[in-house]
Design a protein around this motif. Sequence first.
Motif, short mmCIF file in Angstrom:
data_model
loop_
_atom_site.label_atom_id
_atom_site.label_comp_id
_atom_site.label_asym_id
_atom_site.label_seq_id
_atom_site.Cartn_x
_atom_site.Cartn_y
_atom_site.Cartn_z
N ARG A 30 0.83 -1.21 0.00
CA ARG A 30 0.00 0.00 0.00
C ARG A 30 0.86 1.26 0.00
O ARG A 30 0.55 2.23 -0.67
N ARG A 31 1.98 1.22 0.73
CA ARG A 31 2.88 2.37 0.79
C ARG A 31 3.46 2.70 -0.58
O ARG A 31 3.65 3.88 -0.91
N ILE A 32 3.71 1.68 -1.40
CA ILE A 32 4.27 1.97 -2.73
C ILE A 32 3.19 2.26 -3.77
O ILE A 32 3.49 2.43 -4.94
N GLY A 33 1.92 2.31 -3.34
CA GLY A 33 0.84 2.73 -4.24
C GLY A 33 0.01 1.60 -4.82
O GLY A 33 -0.83 1.85 -5.70
N ALA A 34 0.18 0.38 -4.36
CA ALA A 34 -0.61 -0.74 -4.88
C ALA A 34 -1.99 -0.77 -4.23
O ALA A 34 -2.18 -0.31 -3.11
N THR A 35 -2.96 -1.30 -4.97
CA THR A 35 -4.30 -1.53 -4.44
C THR A 35 -4.56 -3.03 -4.50
O THR A 35 -3.84 -3.78 -5.15
N SER A 36 -5.61 -3.49 -3.83
CA SER A 36 -5.88 -4.92 -3.78
C SER A 36 -7.34 -5.23 -4.07
O SER A 36 -8.21 -4.36 -3.99
N LYS A 37 -7.56 -6.50 -4.41
CA LYS A 37 -8.90 -7.06 -4.59
C LYS A 37 -8.95 -8.34 -3.78
O LYS A 37 -7.98 -9.10 -3.74
N ASP A 38 -10.07 -8.58 -3.11
CA ASP A 38 -10.21 -9.81 -2.33
C ASP A 38 -10.59 -10.96 -3.26
O ASP A 38 -11.57 -10.88 -4.01
N LYS A 39 -9.78 -12.01 -3.23
CA LYS A 39 -10.03 -13.24 -3.97
C LYS A 39 -9.39 -14.37 -3.21
O LYS A 39 -8.53 -14.15 -2.37
N ARG A 40 -9.79 -15.56 -3.51
CA ARG A 40 -9.14 -16.76 -2.98
C ARG A 40 -8.43 -17.46 -4.11
O ARG A 40 -8.91 -17.48 -5.23
N ARG A 41 -7.30 -18.04 -3.80
CA ARG A 41 -6.54 -18.80 -4.80
C ARG A 41 -6.83 -20.28 -4.59
O ARG A 41 -6.71 -20.79 -3.49
N PHE A 42 -7.22 -20.97 -5.66
CA PHE A 42 -7.52 -22.39 -5.62
C PHE A 42 -6.45 -23.17 -6.36
O PHE A 42 -5.82 -22.65 -7.29
N PHE A 43 -6.26 -24.42 -5.96
CA PHE A 43 -5.30 -25.32 -6.59
C PHE A 43 -6.04 -26.61 -6.94
O PHE A 43 -6.73 -27.17 -6.10
N LEU A 44 -5.87 -27.09 -8.14
CA LEU A 44 -6.54 -28.30 -8.59
C LEU A 44 -5.51 -29.22 -9.25
O LEU A 44 -5.00 -28.90 -10.33
N PRO A 45 -5.16 -30.32 -8.61
CA PRO A 45 -4.21 -31.24 -9.24
C PRO A 45 -4.82 -31.84 -10.52
O PRO A 45 -6.03 -32.07 -10.59
N VAL A 46 -3.98 -32.09 -11.50
CA VAL A 46 -4.48 -32.65 -12.75
C VAL A 46 -3.94 -34.06 -12.99
O VAL A 46 -4.16 -34.61 -14.06
N ARG A 47 -3.25 -34.62 -12.05
CA ARG A 47 -2.72 -35.98 -12.21
C ARG A 47 -3.51 -36.96 -11.41
O ARG A 47 -4.13 -36.71 -10.47
#
Length: 152
Positions: free
Chosen positions: A135-152
């Motif tokens: 935030r100090r360097i000027g970035a903004t954020s969005k709330d999201k969740r990161r999901f992981f899905l194995p493909v093997r």
Amino acid sequence: MTRVRRARVGDLPDLVALIAEHAVYEKAEPPADGLAGRLEPLLFGSPEPRLIALVAELGEGGPVVGYATCSAEVSTWDGAEYLHMDCLFLRDGHRGLGIGESLMDAVRAEARRLGLGHVQWQTPVWNDGAIRFYRRIGATSKDKRRFFLPVR
């Protein structure tokens, strides 16, 4: 004096060690064995590598104390590419000294070099120090969740 530069093949042991420390810091599983061998072609396998790694060293040729990795990605919603910063990490004892900002400046320079208009990344919601820094360097954020899905 800290110097930020592109990683070289000889930096792989330091980079792998930093990545392992980063995993511990983020309370994640450690990287699987053989990480250096998997990273080498991504970082050094072509003139324009798939993954860009930047390292922060204390003085020219000094110890590597931090890193950032990034790669060009595509936003469907924007119909445009952006630079995705996958990792930014500084060893304990090296935070709050301006090194993170130097790494971010280098990441922004990579985005400009590639003709990309912005950088995106994520950080754990509990990482208050990183959130304050971003935030100090000027970035903004969005709330999201990161999901992981194995493909093997």
